[in-house]
Scaffold this active site. Structure first.
Site, PDB file in Angstrom:
ATOM      1  N   HIS A 116      -7.052  -5.775  10.903  1.00  0.00           N
ATOM      2  CA  HIS A 116      -6.550  -5.821   9.534  1.00  0.00           C
ATOM      3  C   HIS A 116      -5.063  -5.464   9.470  1.00  0.00           C
ATOM      4  O   HIS A 116      -4.469  -5.473   8.405  1.00  0.00           O
ATOM      5  CB  HIS A 116      -7.368  -4.868   8.650  1.00  0.00           C
ATOM      6  CG  HIS A 116      -7.261  -5.164   7.192  1.00  0.00           C
ATOM      7  ND1 HIS A 116      -6.731  -4.271   6.286  1.00  0.00           N
ATOM      8  CD2 HIS A 116      -7.608  -6.265   6.468  1.00  0.00           C
ATOM      9  CE1 HIS A 116      -6.768  -4.784   5.081  1.00  0.00           C
ATOM     10  NE2 HIS A 116      -7.298  -5.998   5.154  1.00  0.00           N
ATOM     11  N   LYS A 118      -1.038  -5.751   9.656  1.00  0.00           N
ATOM     12  CA  LYS A 118      -0.039  -6.786   9.400  1.00  0.00           C
ATOM     13  C   LYS A 118       1.278  -6.295   9.991  1.00  0.00           C
ATOM     14  O   LYS A 118       2.050  -5.574   9.338  1.00  0.00           O
ATOM     15  CB  LYS A 118       0.135  -7.055   7.904  1.00  0.00           C
ATOM     16  CG  LYS A 118      -1.028  -7.801   7.251  1.00  0.00           C
ATOM     17  CD  LYS A 118      -2.088  -6.869   6.778  1.00  0.00           C
ATOM     18  CE  LYS A 118      -3.210  -7.628   6.066  1.00  0.00           C
ATOM     19  NZ  LYS A 118      -4.317  -6.745   5.689  1.00  0.00           N
ATOM     20  N   ASP A 123      12.235  -9.125  18.856  1.00  0.00           N
ATOM     21  CA  ASP A 123      13.194  -8.643  19.863  1.00  0.00           C
ATOM     22  C   ASP A 123      13.120  -7.130  20.075  1.00  0.00           C
ATOM     23  O   ASP A 123      14.106  -6.511  20.504  1.00  0.00           O
ATOM     24  CB  ASP A 123      14.626  -9.037  19.489  1.00  0.00           C
ATOM     25  CG  ASP A 123      14.868 -10.531  19.616  1.00  0.00           C
ATOM     26  OD1 ASP A 123      14.051 -11.207  20.269  1.00  0.00           O
ATOM     27  OD2 ASP A 123      15.866 -11.023  19.057  1.00  0.00           O
ATOM     28  N   HIS A 312      -2.973  -6.357  -4.081  1.00  0.00           N
ATOM     29  CA  HIS A 312      -3.305  -6.268  -2.661  1.00  0.00           C
ATOM     30  C   HIS A 312      -2.567  -5.126  -1.979  1.00  0.00           C
ATOM     31  O   HIS A 312      -2.665  -4.942  -0.764  1.00  0.00           O
ATOM     32  CB  HIS A 312      -2.977  -7.595  -1.970  1.00  0.00           C
ATOM     33  CG  HIS A 312      -3.656  -7.777  -0.657  1.00  0.00           C
ATOM     34  ND1 HIS A 312      -3.004  -7.643   0.551  1.00  0.00           N
ATOM     35  CD2 HIS A 312      -4.949  -8.073  -0.349  1.00  0.00           C
ATOM     36  CE1 HIS A 312      -3.856  -7.844   1.546  1.00  0.00           C
ATOM     37  NE2 HIS A 312      -5.041  -8.106   1.033  1.00  0.00           N
ATOM     38  N   LYS A 314      -1.330  -1.449  -0.607  1.00  0.00           N
ATOM     39  CA  LYS A 314      -1.928  -0.240  -0.045  1.00  0.00           C
ATOM     40  C   LYS A 314      -0.786   0.754   0.137  1.00  0.00           C
ATOM     41  O   LYS A 314      -0.281   0.974   1.244  1.00  0.00           O
ATOM     42  CB  LYS A 314      -2.598  -0.524   1.308  1.00  0.00           C
ATOM     43  CG  LYS A 314      -3.670  -1.636   1.250  1.00  0.00           C
ATOM     44  CD  LYS A 314      -3.091  -2.959   1.656  1.00  0.00           C
ATOM     45  CE  LYS A 314      -4.123  -4.024   1.934  1.00  0.00           C
ATOM     46  NZ  LYS A 314      -5.091  -4.303   0.921  1.00  0.00           N
ATOM     47  N   ASP A 319       4.891  13.434  -4.872  1.00  0.00           N
ATOM     48  CA  ASP A 319       5.943  14.427  -5.145  1.00  0.00           C
ATOM     49  C   ASP A 319       7.353  13.881  -4.961  1.00  0.00           C
ATOM     50  O   ASP A 319       8.291  14.628  -4.666  1.00  0.00           O
ATOM     51  CB  ASP A 319       5.753  15.663  -4.264  1.00  0.00           C
ATOM     52  CG  ASP A 319       4.624  16.561  -4.760  1.00  0.00           C
ATOM     53  OD1 ASP A 319       4.071  16.275  -5.841  1.00  0.00           O
ATOM     54  OD2 ASP A 319       4.285  17.525  -4.067  1.00  0.00           O
TER      55      ASP A 319
END
Length: 403
Positions: A116, A118, A123, A312, A314, A319
């Site tokens: 999952h 991404k 380089d 979508h 996350k 603070d």
């Protein structure tokens, strides 16, 4: 929107319309290597643009390695298969399933251990980490054309942290390659690839980059040595919170520890605000979140649902200085089964930029859940929530975990 931290080593990318051009620019500038991992690689719109950039890089001699999930990504069409092979792109599938099982894959709990993450590293110097798949913002494989773009984030990183991301991506690539060779009984090749993967070593789970104002870390979750690393990072930050916790999460079914941490923060006077998925996408994730709302609302936690398009993201800000952007949802699939990657930053300027985007989304597209109204929701809705939650728990148990 694209904004840079004061160090110019960290760039917040909001949405695919910002992320994809930045990714393509980096790939087009590559001189040695491009390593990309994603759950979904879809060849519509912006996804095809990314694929073409990878082809261009491979044709000019850049080593291009792409690892996609066997359930999240559809099989390549013959046309794209030919293009990729002719260009020399190394395309690999993580935990593939048979064609006949493809549609049933997510109904089989033993298939829930997915890739999952991404991540993309160019380089060994420029890297991307976030929640954005290689999937056009205005298209969904299950729902077709979208009227508004997904709400999601990624981070572009340069400097030492990118080199550590390269190590993490390379490690998984060679482990997967070794697994392929072993299954084909090419044991000599498998052993060579295990050695390239640092067989017997540990994945880098938390690495610090001193170039950032305080620190930035790459936190990985896997089913080996880093089983609870992302959850622990959240718990530590929530436990230290004194004024505000702001979380945007697509699939929000937190386990007992996270629920208690959030409720405990609310009891000690911390303002806790959640921006969650308000648009129906998947039965289990959508309905299983609803039973969790009751306890959180009872402690005075504000819950807003985002329904302008699919949420979508996350991400979180705590603070005004701690922030995270990554691939990990706060649900059992991410916390206990999937391979995930988050960048966590302790920097007031970066946190302020992310907070501004979240507050704007809440103000413009958020719908606040009224506790009194929610407590009176129809029996049918309550039943769906409990059924979905029970199915998720049973599935996790079958997959070998308890949540």
């Amino acid at each position: 929107m694209q904004v840079a931290a004061p160090t110019e080593s960290l760039i917040l990318l909001q949405g695919g319309q910002t992320f994809f051009p930045a990714l393509i620019r980096a790939v087009d500038a590559a001189t040695a290597s491009v390593q990309l991992e994603t759950y979904i690689f879809d060849m519509h719109g912006a996804g095809a643009d990314v694929a073409e950039a990878l082809l261009r890089a491979a044709r000019r001699g850049v080593v291009v390695q792409v690892l996609v999930d066997g359930i999240g990504s559809e099989a390549l069409s013959p046309e794209w298969q030919q293009k990729i092979e002719q260009a020399g792109v190394q395309w690999c599938i993580y935990s593939p399933v048979g064609a006949g099982l493809k549609g049933l894959g997510l109904l089989m709990p033993d298939r829930w251990r997915r890739l999952h993450r991404k991540l993309c590293v160019v380089d060994q110097q420029t890297a991307f980490c976030g929640g954005i798949n290689i999937l056009d913002d205005f298209y969904d494989p299950n729902h077709g054309v979208l009227q508004a773009p997904r709400f999601d984030f990624s981070v572009q990183v340069t400097g030492p942290l990118a080199a550590h991301m390269h190590e993490a991506v390379s490690l998984l690539w060679w482990r997967v390659q070794a697994g392929y060779s072993a299954r084909r009984r090419h044991l000599g090749a498998a052993w060579d690839k295990f050695k390239k993967a640092g067989f017997g070593g540990r994945s880098p789970s938390v690495v610090q980059d001193p170039r950032f104002g305080a620190h930035a870390t790459l936190v990985l979750r896997d089913n080996l040595s880093n089983r609870s690393s992302i959850e622990k990072a959240y718990l530590k930050a929530i436990g230290k919170a004194r004024s505000e916790i702001l979380i945007a999460n697509a699939y929000f079914v937190p386990g007992g520890k996270l629920r208690r941490a959030l409720m405990g923060a609310a009891r000690r006077g911390v303002k806790v605000t959640l921006l969650l998925q308000g648009k129906y996408e998947y039965f289990m994730q959508y309905h299983a979140a609803r039973p969790v709302y009751d306890a959180l609302l009872g402690e005075g936690i504000d819950i807003h649902e985002y329904a302008a398009s699919f949420l979508h993201a996350k991400v979180a800000v705590i603070d005004g200085h701690w922030a995270t952007v990554g691939s990990s949802n706060l649900d059992p699939l991410s916390m206990l089964l999937a391979r995930e990657a988050n960048v966590m930053v302790d920097d007031a300027a970066f946190a302020a930029q992310l907070r501004e985007q979240l507050c704007a989304a809440i103000a413009t597209h958020g719908s606040r859940i009224d506790p009194a109204v929610y407590s009176q929701r129809p029996f049918g809705q309550r039943l769906l929530g409990r059924v979905a939650y029970a199915l998720m728990r049973i599935g996790i148990w079958i997959a070998g975990k308890r949540y």
